[in-house]
Every structure is written in C-alpha cells, then in structure tokens.
Design an enzyme around this catalytic site. Structure first.
Site, short mmCIF file in Angstrom:
data_model
loop_
_atom_site.label_atom_id
_atom_site.label_comp_id
_atom_site.label_asym_id
_atom_site.label_seq_id
_atom_site.Cartn_x
_atom_site.Cartn_y
_atom_site.Cartn_z
N GLY A 73 30.43 13.19 8.81
CA GLY A 73 30.95 13.25 7.60
C GLY A 73 30.44 14.41 6.73
N ASN A 154 32.87 5.78 -1.97
CA ASN A 154 32.04 5.33 -1.02
C ASN A 154 31.02 4.28 -2.01
OD1 ASN A 154 31.04 8.04 -1.95
ND2 ASN A 154 29.10 7.20 -1.52
N GLN A 182 35.36 7.20 3.97
CA GLN A 182 35.45 5.72 3.91
C GLN A 182 36.82 5.15 4.19
OE1 GLN A 182 32.97 3.61 3.42
NE2 GLN A 182 31.20 5.21 2.95
N SER A 202 34.51 10.21 9.64
CA SER A 202 32.83 9.91 10.26
C SER A 202 33.00 8.86 11.21
CB SER A 202 31.77 9.77 9.29
OG SER A 202 30.58 9.61 9.97
N ALA A 203 32.48 8.82 12.42
CA ALA A 203 32.67 7.69 13.41
C ALA A 203 31.72 6.29 13.10
CB ALA A 203 32.29 8.16 14.70
N HIS A 204 30.68 6.65 12.40
CA HIS A 204 29.88 5.47 12.26
C HIS A 204 30.13 4.68 10.95
CE1 HIS A 204 26.99 6.55 8.62
NE2 HIS A 204 27.64 7.95 8.90
N THR A 240 27.85 22.73 22.34
CA THR A 240 28.39 21.98 23.29
C THR A 240 28.79 20.69 22.64
OG1 THR A 240 26.88 22.96 24.80
CG2 THR A 240 27.62 20.82 25.44
N CYS A 328 22.61 7.01 0.33
CA CYS A 328 22.15 8.39 -0.10
C CYS A 328 21.27 8.32 -1.41
CB CYS A 328 22.91 9.74 0.06
SG CYS A 328 23.94 9.73 1.55
N1 PLP Z 1 31.50 11.37 2.80
C1 PLP Z 1 31.48 9.87 2.22
C2 PLP Z 1 32.46 9.42 1.29
C3 PLP Z 1 30.58 9.17 2.83
O1 PLP Z 1 30.35 7.76 2.45
C4 PLP Z 1 29.50 9.71 3.53
C5 PLP Z 1 28.46 8.79 4.14
O2 PLP Z 1 28.08 7.90 3.50
C6 PLP Z 1 29.65 10.93 4.20
C7 PLP Z 1 30.82 11.73 3.51
C8 PLP Z 1 28.83 11.55 5.01
O3 PLP Z 1 28.89 11.19 6.31
P1 PLP Z 1 28.00 11.14 7.41
O4 PLP Z 1 27.11 10.00 7.19
O5 PLP Z 1 28.53 10.98 8.67
O6 PLP Z 1 27.26 12.38 7.58
#
Ligand code: PLP
Length: 390
Positions: A73, A154, A182, A202-204, A240, A328
């Site tokens: 992300g 988020n 999200q 974002s995959a996770h 890659t 974060c």
């Molecule tokens: N954007 C949002 C709304 C998010 O919640 C997050 C991760 O918490 C990100 C971006 C960043 O994604 P990544 O953890 O895959 O870098």
C-alpha cells in the site's frame, strides 16, 4: 501468558489464509523462474504473472494492462501521488488536494511536494469523518494536478463518497486517486463504478502476504515511475516481480471478494453487538464515525478517563490484541490526526481503541472482550487523577 489469545487487529494486518500459503508454495521452489527470462522457467513465471494480472483486474473491473504490482500500500500510494505529480511537467509547482484523514502513505508524499513549493489543500471532514462534496468543488483550481481521497479510513472505517468525488473531479484535468487498502475485500470495489483514475490496495490487509500490493492506473493517465531499472510492469515499476507474493495476493483477493457479502454480514453483526455492549456497560464512551457508513468489521471508540496505550497493554495481558489507531501512529504520543480532524478533543482522542475483527474471530469471543475491557477501564479510571464520571 494469558490463556486466551484473541486477535482483533485486522486493520493492522491479517493472518495469511492456508489456501493462500498453499497457492504460493510452488513459486518458492519448483516454479522459481524470473518472469523476464526467455527460457521455460521464465515463460512459466511470466504466464502466471499474466494470469494473476487478469484475475486481479477482473476483481476490480479493470483492464489487465492497468494493473501495476508493487510492494504494498505504501508504495502504491507513493507511486500514485508522486508519479502523477512528476508526470505533470508543464505545471512547475501546482496544486494537490487530499483529505485531513488520509494514511501517512498519502500525507507524507503530499508534504514532500509542499516543501518543494507545491500547494496542498487538506480537505476537512465532519464529525463523522466525511469529506464534504462542496469542499472538493471549491478546492479545485486550474492548476490542480491530483486529488487523493481514501475510500475507507484505517482508524475509524468510515467510507467516503468516492463515486461522487470522482464525478466532481472528472473533466477538470486533475487525476483522481483513492487509497482502497482497507476497503478491498470488505466492500465492493469496482474502478469503473467508482470512476477513479488510480486505486491502491495491499495484500496483507486481506489475508494475503505482506510486501505486495497493486496500483491500478487507468490507461492514458500519465505517471512517472519512481523506481527505474528494467522494463517490468509496463515500465512503470522496475524490479523483478515477486511472483509468489503476487500469486498469494491474487488468491487472497479472490477468497476475500468471494466471501465478502456473508462475512460482511457476520462481522457487522458482531461489531454491532460489541458496540452496544460497550455503550451499555461503560459510561462516557463515544463511538467514532457512528453516523457514517463504515467498514463492517471495525469499531473505534473513545473512552474518557483512560489512556489508549495503557488500555492496550492491559488488554494484551489478557490475551486481547487491539489497537489505539493505525499501527503506524501507535507508539507515538500524538493523538490520532484522524480523530482530531473529526473534532474529537485531544484528551478524549488519547483514550481511543480500534477493534477490527476478521474471519478468525467468533461471536463467542465478544463477551470476554467486553468483560476484559470493562475491568481495564475501571482499573485505569480508578487510578486517574482527573477522571470524574459524568
Ligand atoms: N493505506 C492505508 C489506508 C493503510 O491502512 C495502510 C496500512 O496500514 C497503508 C496504506 C500502507 O499499506 P502497506 O502496509 O501495505 O504499506
């Protein structure tokens, strides 16, 4: 060690589903080729990459050539913001519009441009965390290069009126990006229906692996690559490709989107039960974003007279993993910029808790979470020199 372990922090990250791990495994061993190689190993990797591109595109209602695989992300957001602004070479120091409740992966690149002479408008939000459409309209200027407003927040989970914002931005010459990190797999996301030019995921966050994501970029929208080197990803993102990760992302997206309706109903009913129980049993609590359409699995409450980090640690000692906000911003003493933008007083914002549930959670866990929270809040309030019950 606590007997129970309850993970309710799915907005921070999710466990990788077994089916996803299984799908990825061969790409670490027998199918290890580099997708750019000419020989059969490379051809095999190239073919699976193309297959994933088509499957991801179809889930988003996009064209396969508009899918850029990234490292997650943060990279997708940076590529969207910086890439779109760098591509507008004819506007030497133009204007960017974003919102005050974005993830730092969007806010920081905007600040980066601000320090270099660009002007940034950060749209305010109302008490539910929603951007006002007339503010978007009045912020747009002839030199606006980019508008970036997130689909789902988020920290609180409110969903912005992205389709309507896209309608306002369309035909102004500005590019419209939304951070859907999200949202994908939780609510329907179709780039045509939303009318966006770019979208990050974002995959996770959806039971896939960490370190892999997508930037959707509509054909014809110009972006400058941030990473240069080989000709990967249509020359927009050199490096890659992480084939195993991309296979995992694709499978995870399919599973999340496929179970979205049923899982959304189950989780929103659990969330509503949790919310009512907290409101019934704990005084002086505010549900953040209560008046907005929210992600089904998320609850954010501000509890007066307690400090978020202390609450988090005491809950952790009872085996419950939740969060005070985004992963974060946790660990800093700053109150959440999202809650502050929503008008929550800083002292109240400090006592905030984000609970985000997922497929590993069961309804039967709610009572234990509520009982534990009641105990923890009581303990902290008893120790508080300032808290007086209203
Ligand atoms: N954007 C949002 C709304 C998010 O919640 C997050 C991760 O918490 C990100 C971006 C960043 O994604 P990544 O953890 O895959 O870098």
């Amino acid at each position: 060690m606590p007997e129970k372990k309850i993970y309710m922090d799915h907005s921070a990250t999710t466990p990788v589903r077994e089916e996803v791990v299984e799908a990825m495994m061969p790409y670490f061993s027998s199918k290890f080729g580099n997708a750019s190689s000419v020989h059969s190993y490379g051809q095999e990797a190239g073919a699976v990459l193309q297959d994933c591109r088509e499957r991801v595109a179809s889930l988003l209602g996009a064209c396969p050539e508009d899918i850029i695989f990234t490292s997650g992300g943060t990279e997708s957001d940076n590529l969207a913001v910086k890439g779109a602004v760098f591509a507008k070479k004819d506007v030497p120091a133009g204007h960017i519009i974003t919102s005050s409740i974005e993830h730092h992966a969007v806010l920081r690149p905007c600040e980066w441009f601000e320090k270099r002479g660009y002007e940034v408008t950060r749209l305010p939000v109302d008490e539910n965390g929603l951007v006002n459409l007339s503010d978007v309209e009045s912020a747009l200027r002839d030199d606006t290069i980019l508008v970036s407003v997130m689909l789902a927040n988020n920290e609180v989970g409110m969903l912005q009126p992205i389709r309507e914002i896209a309608g306002i931005v369309a035909d102004t010459g500005a590019v419209f990006h939304t951070d859907a990190v999200q949202a994908v797999g939780k609510v329907p996301v179709d780039v045509e229906d939303l009318g966006v030019d770019m979208l990050s995921l974002s995959a996770h966050k959806l039971y896939g692996p960490k370190g892999v994501g997508v930037l959707y970029r509509r054909g014809g929208v110009r972006i400058e690559p941030l990473q240069v080197g080989g000709h990967h990803e249509n020359r927009l993102r050199a490096g890659t490709e992480n084939v195993a990760g991309i296979v995992g992302l694709t499978r995870a997206m399919e599973l999340a989107c496929g179970s979205m309706d049923a899982e959304g109903k189950r989780l929103s009913s659990m969330r509503d039960r949790l919310e009512s129980a907290i409101m019934e049993r704990i005084k002086d609590v505010r549900v953040n974003g209560a008046g907005a359409r929210r992600l089904p699995h998320m609850l954010n409450v501000s509890i007066q007279g307690v400090e978020g980090e202390s609450m988090l640690l005491l809950l952790d000692s009872k085996g419950i993993a939740v969060s005070t906000g985004s992963a974060c911003t946790s660990g800093t003493l700053e109150p959440s910029h999202v809650l502050i933008a929503m008008g929550v007083p800083p002292e109240v914002a400090h006592g905030s808790l984000r609970v985000s549930m997922g497929y590993i959670n069961a309804e039967s866990e709610i009572d234990y979470v509520v009982d534990s929270l009641c105990e923890v809040v009581q303990r902290l309030r008893d120790m508080s020199p300032t808290y007086r019950s209203s």
